[in-house]
Design a protein around this motif. Structure first.
Motif, PDB file in Angstrom:
ATOM      1  N   ALA A  76       7.721  14.727  -8.695  1.00 59.28           N
ATOM      2  CA  ALA A  76       9.117  14.104  -9.163  1.00 59.28           C
ATOM      3  C   ALA A  76       9.786  13.335  -8.090  1.00 59.28           C
ATOM      4  CB  ALA A  76       9.817  15.392  -9.482  1.00 59.28           C
ATOM      5  N   ALA A  77       9.467  13.622  -6.708  1.00 57.39           N
ATOM      6  CA  ALA A  77       9.894  13.117  -5.547  1.00 57.39           C
ATOM      7  C   ALA A  77       9.091  11.729  -5.108  1.00 57.39           C
ATOM      8  CB  ALA A  77       9.906  14.126  -4.280  1.00 57.39           C
ATOM      9  N   LYS A  78       7.866  11.472  -5.790  1.00 57.96           N
ATOM     10  CA  LYS A  78       7.014  10.595  -4.996  1.00 57.96           C
ATOM     11  C   LYS A  78       7.823   9.070  -5.332  1.00 57.96           C
ATOM     12  CE  LYS A  78       2.306   9.022  -5.198  1.00 57.96           C
ATOM     13  NZ  LYS A  78       1.026   8.945  -5.570  1.00 57.96           N
ATOM     14  N   PRO A  79       8.327   8.662  -6.519  1.00 63.78           N
ATOM     15  CA  PRO A  79       8.767   7.415  -6.842  1.00 63.78           C
ATOM     16  C   PRO A  79       9.937   7.094  -5.507  1.00 63.78           C
ATOM     17  CG  PRO A  79       8.757   8.501  -8.779  1.00 63.78           C
ATOM     18  CD  PRO A  79       8.304   9.464  -7.361  1.00 63.78           C
ATOM     19  N   ALA A  80      10.643   8.054  -5.354  1.00 68.61           N
ATOM     20  CA  ALA A  80      11.759   7.907  -4.363  1.00 68.61           C
ATOM     21  C   ALA A  80      11.229   7.808  -3.032  1.00 68.61           C
ATOM     22  CB  ALA A  80      12.795   8.957  -4.329  1.00 68.61           C
ATOM     23  N   MET A 117       0.878  -1.193   0.055  1.00 70.66           N
ATOM     24  CA  MET A 117      -0.152   0.062  -0.014  1.00 70.66           C
ATOM     25  C   MET A 117       0.931   1.234   0.060  1.00 70.66           C
ATOM     26  SD  MET A 117      -2.754  -1.417   2.793  1.00 70.66           S
ATOM     27  CE  MET A 117      -3.804  -2.567   2.274  1.00 70.66           C
ATOM     28  N   GLU A 118       0.246   2.283  -0.167  1.00 73.11           N
ATOM     29  CA  GLU A 118       0.803   3.618  -0.296  1.00 73.11           C
ATOM     30  C   GLU A 118       0.424   4.386   1.003  1.00 73.11           C
ATOM     31  OE1 GLU A 118       0.494   6.050  -3.739  1.00 73.11           O
ATOM     32  OE2 GLU A 118       1.429   4.523  -4.869  1.00 73.11           O
ATOM     33  N   PRO A 119       1.660   4.743   1.686  1.00 73.93           N
ATOM     34  CA  PRO A 119       0.853   5.787   2.818  1.00 73.93           C
ATOM     35  C   PRO A 119       0.423   6.883   2.394  1.00 73.93           C
ATOM     36  CG  PRO A 119       3.464   5.693   2.734  1.00 73.93           C
ATOM     37  CD  PRO A 119       2.944   4.902   1.769  1.00 73.93           C
ATOM     38  N   LYS A 120      -0.744   7.570   3.442  1.00 73.69           N
ATOM     39  CA  LYS A 120      -1.349   8.737   2.846  1.00 73.69           C
ATOM     40  C   LYS A 120      -0.438   9.812   2.490  1.00 73.69           C
ATOM     41  CE  LYS A 120      -4.208   9.092   6.654  1.00 73.69           C
ATOM     42  NZ  LYS A 120      -5.182   9.445   7.615  1.00 73.69           N
ATOM     43  N   THR A 121       0.541  10.123   3.069  1.00 70.99           N
ATOM     44  CA  THR A 121       1.449  11.126   3.160  1.00 70.99           C
ATOM     45  C   THR A 121       2.216  11.041   1.679  1.00 70.99           C
ATOM     46  OG1 THR A 121       3.024   9.618   4.113  1.00 70.99           O
ATOM     47  CG2 THR A 121       2.156  11.484   5.541  1.00 70.99           C
ATOM     48  N   ALA A 122       2.099   9.904   0.848  1.00 72.39           N
ATOM     49  CA  ALA A 122       2.505   9.908  -0.590  1.00 72.39           C
ATOM     50  C   ALA A 122       1.749  10.858  -1.485  1.00 72.39           C
ATOM     51  CB  ALA A 122       2.440   8.472  -0.985  1.00 72.39           C
ATOM     52  N   ALA A 123       0.905  11.050  -1.168  1.00 71.82           N
ATOM     53  CA  ALA A 123      -0.141  11.919  -2.057  1.00 71.82           C
ATOM     54  C   ALA A 123       0.236  13.449  -1.784  1.00 71.82           C
ATOM     55  CB  ALA A 123      -1.703  11.742  -1.608  1.00 71.82           C
ATOM     56  N   ASP A 124       0.970  13.800  -0.768  1.00 73.93           N
ATOM     57  CA  ASP A 124       1.452  15.129  -0.400  1.00 73.93           C
ATOM     58  C   ASP A 124       2.639  15.423  -1.123  1.00 73.93           C
ATOM     59  OD1 ASP A 124      -1.012  15.339   1.230  1.00 73.93           O
ATOM     60  OD2 ASP A 124       0.290  14.975   2.995  1.00 73.93           O
TER      61      ASP A 124
END
Ligand code: HEM
Length: 138
Positions: free
Chosen positions: A82-86, A71-78
């Motif tokens: 460009a920084a999301k994959p890392a 799963m993705e943490p909620k904070t990933a949406a913020d």
């Protein structure tokens, strides 16, 4: 002022309603289940006589770890695009380190090695703290 007197209780009722109906994310559900098993394990992890129930609790932690890792943490949406994959790679790496420690804990409990089991249990607590610092917003 008179207006404010009426609006304040309304605002309280509305905010309570929003809180009550806020849905848990799928990850929050997994984490709550993990928390339940982890808290129960805390009481018995150093008791060799509780081996069977400890292994059952560790199996619960394993299951919730595997599910949360996908799963993705909620904070990933913020995160900026460009920084999301890392960010997600870092999350997966920390989850993998956590899963490895859960496997070590399982091996220690299976072998009846109480000292190693306690050390792994404490390490999981550190990894939890780090995971929450890095990926969870309150
Ligand atoms: C012993 C291990 C752990 C326990 C007991 C635990 C417990 C919890 C609890 C109780 C919550 C709140 C659930 C809710 O609001 O209903 C939570 C949320 C969360 N935890 Fe953990 N946690 C553990 C390990 C980890 C690790 C290793 C990571 C990351 C590497 C992590 C990342 C998160 C995130 C991101 C959330 C917010 C959920 C979301 O974004 O949807 N946790 N955890």
């Amino acid at each position: 002022m008179k207006m404010l007197k009426h609006l304040t209780p309304l605002a309280i009722v509305l905010s309570l309603g929003v809180t009550a109906f806020a849905e848990d994310t799928p990850m929050e559900k997994e984490m709550s289940a993990m928390n339940k098993a982890y808290k129960a394990l805390k009481k018995s992890v150093e008791d060799p006589a509780a081996k069977a129930e400890n292994l059952k609790l560790i199996a619960d932690i394993k299951k919730t770890t595997e599910a949360s890792s996908k799963m993705e943490p909620k904070t990933a949406a913020d995160q900026p695009a460009a920084a999301k994959p890392a960010y997600l790679e870092k999350y997966k790496a920390q989850m993998a380190a956590f899963a490895k420690e859960v496997a070590d804990l399982e091996a220690a409990v299976t072998a009846g090695n109480t000292a190693a089991a306690k050390a792994s249990f404490d390490k999981l607590n550190e990894l939890k703290k780090k995971g929450h610092e890095d990926f969870k917003k309150d």
